[in-house]
Enzyme design. Sequence first.
Site, mmCIF file in Angstrom:
data_model
loop_
_atom_site.group_PDB
_atom_site.id
_atom_site.type_symbol
_atom_site.label_atom_id
_atom_site.label_comp_id
_atom_site.label_asym_id
_atom_site.label_seq_id
_atom_site.Cartn_x
_atom_site.Cartn_y
_atom_site.Cartn_z
ATOM 1 N N ASP A 48 0.827 -1.220 0.000
ATOM 2 C CA ASP A 48 0.000 0.000 0.000
ATOM 3 C C ASP A 48 0.859 1.266 0.000
ATOM 4 O O ASP A 48 1.989 1.271 0.482
ATOM 5 C CB ASP A 48 -0.913 0.001 1.244
ATOM 6 C CG ASP A 48 -0.114 0.027 2.524
ATOM 7 O OD1 ASP A 48 0.754 -0.845 2.684
ATOM 8 O OD2 ASP A 48 -0.323 0.935 3.345
ATOM 9 N N GLU A 49 0.283 2.327 -0.537
ATOM 10 C CA GLU A 49 0.826 3.688 -0.436
ATOM 11 C C GLU A 49 2.301 3.782 -0.811
ATOM 12 O O GLU A 49 3.078 4.453 -0.141
ATOM 13 C CB GLU A 49 0.597 4.227 0.982
ATOM 14 C CG GLU A 49 -0.884 4.337 1.335
ATOM 15 C CD GLU A 49 -1.127 4.869 2.729
ATOM 16 O OE1 GLU A 49 -2.031 5.710 2.877
ATOM 17 O OE2 GLU A 49 -0.426 4.435 3.663
HETATM 18 N N1 IFG Z 1 -3.778 3.955 5.405
HETATM 19 C C1 IFG Z 1 -2.534 3.191 5.546
HETATM 20 C C2 IFG Z 1 -2.235 2.661 6.939
HETATM 21 C C3 IFG Z 1 -2.688 3.606 8.047
HETATM 22 C C4 IFG Z 1 -4.141 3.960 7.828
HETATM 23 C C5 IFG Z 1 -4.695 4.736 9.008
HETATM 24 C C6 IFG Z 1 -3.726 1.262 4.626
HETATM 25 C C7 IFG Z 1 -3.684 -0.001 3.804
HETATM 26 C C8 IFG Z 1 -4.275 4.714 6.546
HETATM 27 N N2 IFG Z 1 -2.614 2.034 4.652
HETATM 28 O O1 IFG Z 1 -4.742 1.540 5.247
HETATM 29 O O2 IFG Z 1 -0.840 2.434 7.061
HETATM 30 O O3 IFG Z 1 -1.869 4.758 8.087
HETATM 31 O O4 IFG Z 1 -6.096 4.827 8.968
#
Ligand code: IFG
Length: 510
Positions: free
Chosen positions: A324-325
């Site tokens: 992710d991200e």
């Molecule tokens: N998104 C990020 C997480 C976390 C989350 C907090 C995902 C897959 C926001 N990635 O959710 O690491 O920071 O709500």
Amino acid sequence: MKIKQYWYSLAALFLMLSACTESVKTDLSQTAFIPKPVSVTASGSAFELNGATVVYVQEGVDGLLSSAEFLSNKINNFTGSAVTTETVSAAPAKGIYISVASGMPAQAYELNIDKKLVKITGADAAGCFFGIQTLLQTLPVKSNTGEPLVIPTGTITDHPDFGYRGAMLDVARHFFSVEEVKQFIDFLALYKMNVLHLHLSDDQGWRIEIKSWPKLAEIGGSLEVGGGTGGFYTQEQYSGLVQYAADRQIMIVPEIDMPGHTNAALASYAELNCNGKATELYTGTRVGFSTLCTDKEVTYQFIDDVVRELAALTPGPYIHIGGDESHSTPLEDYIPFVNRVQEIVVKYGKKVIGWDEIANATPVEGATVQFWADVENTTMGVEKGAQVLMSPAARAYLDMQYDSTTHLGLHWAGYIEVDNGYNWDPASLVPGIGKDKILGVEAPLWSETVTNIDEVEYMVFPRLPGYAEIGWTAPDQRNWDEYKARLGKHGNRFEDLGIDYYKSALVPWE
Ligand code: IFG
């Protein structure tokens, strides 16, 4: 003379007590079961549970004895009695009898409660454990010592809608001790959840010992969000958690998030960085700034070593590769990276789970994309043959605030009050992604703002039982108005367990 009188009066007392439960009228169908079972039929009498009750378990079935002992311990803690566990080759005439039988769906059970005999019959060891959880919900919360414990008689047949019903604990942003993780596992077991996804690595922390790369835990595990002391699980401790979970029919899914969310590893080993320099440890809460160096061979040796060691410690079929991200990894580098990492997971005999971004690569056979935010990614993943694990942030992220006044959590995906967390159907949430494409449901708890088990309890209860029911009970059997009344009857269970839960005004707490 005295002795004889004593025994006569004791016998009279016993007869009176058993007589009094003989005449007790009950209604099993009034029990506030969560998850709601497929069918409950009351027969109106009472099974008396007391210190003379024996828990019998069918011999020769793996996992049954630990479940039977789990039940005996619960009863003994409850009644102060000394219920024992015995292995037998056939059903006894009285007591509690746990056994398996063929011809039922996976994880199914049948509960036959009669005046003298309670039979818990499971399709498998998991089904038996889930039948035990249902039986425990028939007991009052407080054991009024001295009174006989009465279990309403009747029959329950039950099985889950989805095979994968879980929650995720982010132990990377804030580290949680082995004891705290065990408490989290206990919460899942109460409501028949059967998966704990451990988010073991991120920018702020690396939480699992890897013997071939020792600085990951030593350096990468040293801090946490806010700059406090972090921590990590030795491989022995991780194996202890795997066993503790397995004894409660819960599978551990370990996640090593990559190529992004990797600053803890990049701070531990300079060679993992493209510029050959180790980064500083990071204790903030930004995301998207880190990436493994996808065009260095040492990166794939690193990943091979990590996945090899983790797979050897993990009896469950899944390794979660994150994905992710990865805002600092160009897509043209991300795609071949994810494809190579998937091959490594497959090489060590495991199946891939990844956040929905991995759908941009080519999901391998048996891969699952975990839907959290991007419908396009998820739909693409299905088109490429992947299954879906439903974790929609706007419905299932346990770190979302209940409302704007909640003192913990975030709200980038919106506020999730108890009704909003319950009122959705995984099989109709995303057009084109029906039940046949869905592995199951998982509620992630990210820990940027959650630092200890008390704070975990506040974010997890009372929403967790709702996700357990969404995973277990068919959607046409669920509606908020009926559910909230059942949930309201579990508040005293939370209190009895010392759970510091959010007392939502939407729930009629009893
Ligand atoms: N998104 C990020 C997480 C976390 C989350 C907090 C995902 C897959 C926001 N990635 O959710 O690491 O920071 O709500």
